[in-house]
Design a protein around this motif. Structure first.
Motif, PDB file in Angstrom:
ATOM      1  N   SER A  20     -30.955 -10.760 -23.760  1.00  0.00           N
ATOM      2  CA  SER A  20     -31.677 -12.005 -23.492  1.00  0.00           C
ATOM      3  C   SER A  20     -32.388 -12.506 -24.741  1.00  0.00           C
ATOM      4  O   SER A  20     -32.469 -13.713 -24.970  1.00  0.00           O
ATOM      5  CB  SER A  20     -32.670 -11.801 -22.347  1.00  0.00           C
ATOM      6  N   ASP A  44     -34.022 -15.801 -18.454  1.00  0.00           N
ATOM      7  CA  ASP A  44     -34.554 -15.022 -17.328  1.00  0.00           C
ATOM      8  C   ASP A  44     -35.649 -15.843 -16.655  1.00  0.00           C
ATOM      9  O   ASP A  44     -36.777 -15.885 -17.115  1.00  0.00           O
ATOM     10  CB  ASP A  44     -35.146 -13.689 -17.810  1.00  0.00           C
ATOM     11  N   ILE A  54     -35.638  -7.571 -16.964  1.00  0.00           N
ATOM     12  CA  ILE A  54     -34.197  -7.419 -16.783  1.00  0.00           C
ATOM     13  C   ILE A  54     -33.616  -8.727 -16.275  1.00  0.00           C
ATOM     14  O   ILE A  54     -34.302  -9.505 -15.632  1.00  0.00           O
ATOM     15  CB  ILE A  54     -33.838  -6.285 -15.795  1.00  0.00           C
ATOM     16  N   THR A  55     -32.356  -8.951 -16.594  1.00  0.00           N
ATOM     17  CA  THR A  55     -31.694 -10.155 -16.148  1.00  0.00           C
ATOM     18  C   THR A  55     -31.007  -9.867 -14.830  1.00  0.00           C
ATOM     19  O   THR A  55     -30.171  -8.975 -14.742  1.00  0.00           O
ATOM     20  CB  THR A  55     -30.656 -10.605 -17.191  1.00  0.00           C
ATOM     21  N   ASP A  78     -25.023 -15.197 -20.212  1.00  0.00           N
ATOM     22  CA  ASP A  78     -25.894 -14.036 -20.387  1.00  0.00           C
ATOM     23  C   ASP A  78     -25.671 -13.157 -19.171  1.00  0.00           C
ATOM     24  O   ASP A  78     -26.054 -13.505 -18.069  1.00  0.00           O
ATOM     25  CB  ASP A  78     -27.358 -14.496 -20.465  1.00  0.00           C
TER      26      ASP A  78
END
Ligand code: GDP
Ligand code: MG
Length: 551
Positions: A20, A44, A54-55, A78
């Motif tokens: 990210s 995100d 976290i994505t 992403d």
């Protein structure tokens, strides 16, 4: 945009390796977002993504970039890290003959050793070290080289501007006001507002209300062309209408559907119940709204004596489950009771009558309540995964004993350089769904990494273990366990229950004075009432149950 000036790419890496952050730099350098020091994982957007770093939801961004005096359109996806199947994803990309650009991030860290990482890449993935690009996504060092490599090393998409309109749906989300927003990649032709399009999966027709590019915010345009990636809003009311992997085409120009892709399979199941049955409708709509945006979650209605009506949900993995749960609480203000996670077991039936009834000789067990009776099954199967552990060699001994205690079988162990070891183990999935990762991290002081991919099923001696309270089996505490683990699992569950549930009256064969018996019965009735409550509240505190060993 001519197709030969378009590049599609995504960033594959382990959680926390800087996907990210690299995406932020790429967005800044191409002017998609302004350069400030406040850009932190711009793609995100969810609260849980920001908090946990976290994505969860993959985001797409179309970037404009000049190179060799030409304008290029670069489409970045992403990738979500929650599956953490980095190695598996690498092989998928490799098999699909996609161009791979090895990027080594975080070279600004004091203990960074890119030399060594390059040797590892050469050894493990067979990629020449000269192809590696060393960067610091945080500081922006060398990120320009990555953009140039995207243009120079990745071929343009296979898209035909002169074909009829043909688009692959690769993601979808739900917007309260505008309905379903589909993310699409165009393989042929073009599409504009007002066009009547058909989803190949459902053969339903829709009118395009809005379309455009994602930069990364929605940027309406007049048309989308072959090779582009963007979004289409076409009056779909339910994301089930926008199946991921589906093909869209024009109503009057049917095309052959694209091969699509295999939907990810749920591998971890858990029961979810409202804290109080009065909260059932609210929780139902919260679950519906969340699954609208995450089609990888499977939902089945379920009910239990103590917990009432609820659902059995299936997730891709444990982290996926935790994140879903957290989103339910944060974004939908729902409080839920989650039962211990289980994995999908299979049983091969031996009784001809049951096979006929069931329509096949194999049944899948995602809930201990589905466990078949004794004597009708010829074989049980459990899901297994191929786990890859990377660790400094000083921890290998401890890790090997941990794996052994989880019924894992070692498949391979190699030194990838003079200090780091790569170990491969075949694990029964149920042995890693609870606390394996935490234990691995703690016994290696955080240095070992773990990644797994599904590896089918293996024969296993499974039994259903009941826990009796006051002589009665409690369905919520029943678990499916491997025979060898039944004793230790049962013992530790009982030890925990002993601490959670206070002493109870229990029935004894009784002869004698009737008034004393009545007294005792009355006391017992109170005890039972209380136990139901206590049983409930102990199940209700989320951790108490998921702390219990998984079956
Ligand atoms: P992702 O999970 O792969 O998307 O990783 P993130 O982009 O969320 O980054 C994880 C953490 O690593 C964050 O705390 C980032 O600030 C940090 N990070 C990312 N790139 C670099 C880098 O080049 N150098 C350093 N020192 N930290 C970085
Ligand atoms: Mg991320």
């Amino acid at each position: 945009f001519p197709v030969d000036k378009i590049r599609n790419f995504s960033i594959i890496a382990h959680i926390d390796h800087g996907k990210s952050t690299l995406a932020d730099r790429l967005l800044e350098m191409t002017g998609a977002i302004a350069k400030t020091d406040k850009n932190k994982q711009v793609l995100d957007k969810l609260q849980v993504e920001r908090e946990r770093g976290i994505t969860v939801k993959a985001q797409t961004a179309s970037l404009f970039y000049s190179h060799h005096g030409q304008q290029y359109l670069l489409n970045l996806i992403d990738t979500p890290g929650i599956q953490a199947q980095t190695v598996a994803n690498f092989y998928l990309a490799f098999e699909a003959q996609l161009a791979i650009i090895p990027v080594i991030n975080k070279i600004d860290l004091r203990n960074a050793d890119p030399e060594r990482v390059e040797s590892q890449i050469e050894k493990v993935f067979d990629i020449p070290r000269e192809e590696c690009i060393r960067i610091s996504a945080k500081l922006g060092t060398n990120v320009e080289t990555v953009l140039k490599a995207v243009v120079d090393r990745i071929p343009p998409p296979l898209a035909c501007p002169n074909d009829p309109f043909k688009a692959l749906v690769f993601d979808s989300s739900f917007d309260h006001y505008r309905g379903v927003v589909t993310n699409v990649a165009l393989f042929g032709g073009q599409v504009k507002k007002g066009d009547r399009i058909v989803s190949a999966h459902h053969s339903k027709t829709y009118e395009v209300n809005e379309l455009g590019l994602l930069r990364p915010d929605e940027h309406p345009t007049q048309r989308l062309y072959a090779g582009q990636v963007g979004y289409i809003i076409a009056g779909m009311k339910d994301v089930k209408e926008a199946q991921i992997g589906d093909t869209l085409h024009l109503q009057d120009q049917p095309v052959e559907a694209l091969p699509g892709f295999k939907p990810a399979k749920a591998m971890v199941f858990a029961g979810m119940y409202p804290m109080d049955q009065s909260e059932y409708p609210g929780l139902r709509s919260a679950i519906e709204r969340l699954t609208l945006n995450d089609s990888s979650v499977t939902v089945q209605r379920d009910s239990s004596l103590a917990l009432g009506a609820g659902w059995r949900l299936g997730f891709l993995g444990l982290l996926h489950m935790e994140v879903f749960n957290q989103r339910l609480e944060q974004e939908h203000n729902a409080s839920v009771i989650v039962t211990a996670p289980t994995v999908p077991y299979k049983a091969i039936l031996s009784s001809a009558k049951l096979i006929k009834e069931h329509g096949s000789e194999e049944i899948t067990i995602v809930n201990p309540a589905q466990f078949p009776d004794r004597g009708v099954v010829s074989e049980y199967l459990e899901p297994v995964v191929l786990g890859t552990i990377l660790t400094p060699d000083s921890y290998t001994g401890k890790i090997m004993s941990l794996c052994l205690s989880r019924r894992a079988v070692q498949k391979n162990m190699v030194y990838i350089d003079d200090q780091r070891v790569m170990m491969k183990y075949l694990f029964p999935l149920n042995e890693i769904v609870v606390d394996f990762y935490d234990q691995l991290k703690s016994l290696s002081s955080g240095y070992a990494s773990f990644d797994y991919e599904n590896a089918g099923y293996q024969t296993a001696e499974l039994i259903k273990m009941d826990i009796l309270l006051n002589g009665n089996p409690v369905e919520e505490l029943a678990t499916v366990v491997h025979r060898n683990r039944a004793y230790s699992t049962g013992k530790s569950m009982c030890e925990r229950l002993k601490d959670t549930i206070p002493r109870q009256m229990f029935e004894i064969a009784y002869g004698g004075d009737i008034t004393r018996k009545m007294k005792l019965l009355k006391k017992q009735a109170e005890g039972k009432k209380k136990m139901r409550l206590i049983g409930r509240s102990s199940l209700a505190s989320k951790n108490s149950l998921s702390d219990l060993p998984a079956e």
